[in-house]
Structures are given as C-alpha cells and as structure tokens.
Scaffold this active site. Structure first.
Site, mmCIF file in Angstrom:
data_model
loop_
_atom_site.group_PDB
_atom_site.id
_atom_site.type_symbol
_atom_site.label_atom_id
_atom_site.label_comp_id
_atom_site.label_asym_id
_atom_site.label_seq_id
_atom_site.Cartn_x
_atom_site.Cartn_y
_atom_site.Cartn_z
ATOM 1 C CB ALA A 214 -0.939 -0.005 1.199
ATOM 2 C CE1 TYR A 215 5.080 5.702 2.843
ATOM 3 C CE2 TYR A 215 6.942 4.287 2.295
ATOM 4 C CZ TYR A 215 6.446 5.520 2.676
ATOM 5 O OH TYR A 215 7.311 6.576 2.872
ATOM 6 C CB ALA A 216 5.555 0.499 -2.584
ATOM 7 C CB SER B 175 0.384 5.605 -1.440
ATOM 8 O OG SER B 175 1.523 5.607 -0.596
ATOM 9 C CE LYS B 176 5.084 8.809 0.389
ATOM 10 N NZ LYS B 176 5.032 10.294 0.468
#
Length: 200
Positions: free
Chosen positions: A107-109, A111-112
């Site tokens: 999820a973090y990657a 989003s970035k």
C-alpha cells in the site's frame, strides 16, 4: 522552530492543516502569501506508512494511506501549480522503497508510485512557467517514521544494506531538498532524485 528562525534573523510563520483538505491547504498558501508576498518553494513531505501483507491489510488502512499520500500530494500540488512564482520549485517525497518490492510495503509503495507519476506529469504540464517539479526519494533515514516499531537488529540490518553502511540522516535529505530549491537545481526538472546512499 519559528522562534529559532527569528532568533537567527530570519522571518517565519507557522500554519497547519490537513494536507488532504483543499480548503485548509488553500488557507495555508494564503497565509504564506500574506507573510511573504508569494510562494517560491513548496516541499511536500507529509505522509504515513502503514505496513502489512497485502492479503491481510485492513482496507481502512489502505484508505488512510491513499488519502494522506496520494490525495494529500494532489491537494497540495494544485495550489502550488497555480501559485508558485516564476523561478519556483515544488518538491515532493517518494521513498526509494518503491524500487525494492519489499513484502508488507504494497500500500505504501503503491501510494508513493502515484506521487512519482504526478510529479513527472506536473513537471511537463507546467511548461513555460519556469517552475520545477521534482521528487526526492530517500532511502532508509533515521526519522521517527522509519524507526518506529523496528528492533535495533532490524535497523542495523537495513543500515548495513547500503554501500555506505549507515542510515541516512535528516540532514542528508535536507541537503538534497536545498539543492532542488536553490539556484543549483534550476536545470533539474521532472526527476525522481534518489538520496539513498546507493541502497537501490
């Protein structure tokens, strides 16, 4: 921080808000324009990092991640694109982890990755405005966001993965931002600048 800047002879004001709220970010830009007559540099660092395997991650956490990291970047980039003065710079943040395919970072990657896409597209949309748009992609950096919840053993292992054998420092990243914001960075545009000690 405002007091420290004033004590050093500078001028500063503090204003806050939710990066994903368009009205609050408009008010933030208004405050900067009132205080300084315009906006020359926007450094968009707000972000959250919620980690879990993709199959197990709560959708509420996915939504929170996307709201802050993707919508927040979009919401801040809109007034920046409209209001940065000629010679200005917008600097987003997208970590080097987008290139590492590490478990629990989906999820973090993701989003970035969206932040990187927005950065590269906006740089081209602002053709003729004399405004640069770039992203800094730090590697593991000794900040509370990175250190929170990690054992010393894990921190040491990650630090050892970099050819320079250490974590980055906030000062390392600040120097990269200062380059992009200053006169030396005027020919750097539409780039993702990795400041990661060679880890990726």
């Amino acid at each position: 921080m405002v007091a420290a800047i004033a004590a050093a002879g500078g001028q500063a004001v503090a204003a806050g808000g939710d990066v994903a709220d368009a009205d609050e970010m408009t008010a933030l830009f208004d405050a900067a324009e009132r205080a300084f007559g315009g906006v020359d540099v926007v450094v968009n660092t707000a972000g959250i990092m919620l980690l879990a395997p993709l199959a197990e991650m709560a959708l509420d956490d996915v939504d929170r991640t996307l709201r802050v990291n993707v919508r927040g970047t979009f919401v801040v980039s809109q007034p920046a694109a409209r209001r940065l003065r000629p010679g200005g710079a917008l600097i987003n943040f997208s970590p080097s982890v987008t290139r590492l395919q590490q478990p629990t970072y989906a999820a973090y990657a993701a989003s970035k990755g969206a932040v990187e896409a927005m950065t590269l597209i906006l740089a081209r949309e602002l053709r003729g405005r004399d405004v640069t748009v770039n992203a800094v992609a730090p590697g593991p950096t000794a900040t509370p966001l990175f250190l929170d919840g990690k054992s010393q053993k894990v921190i040491d292992r990650i630090a050892g993965a970099a050819p320079l054998g250490r974590l980055g420092t906030p000062e390392d990243i600040a120097e990269t931002v200062a380059f992009l914001a200053g006169p030396g960075g005027r020919w750097t545009n539409g780039q993702i600048l990795c400041a990661n000690g060679g880890i990726a």
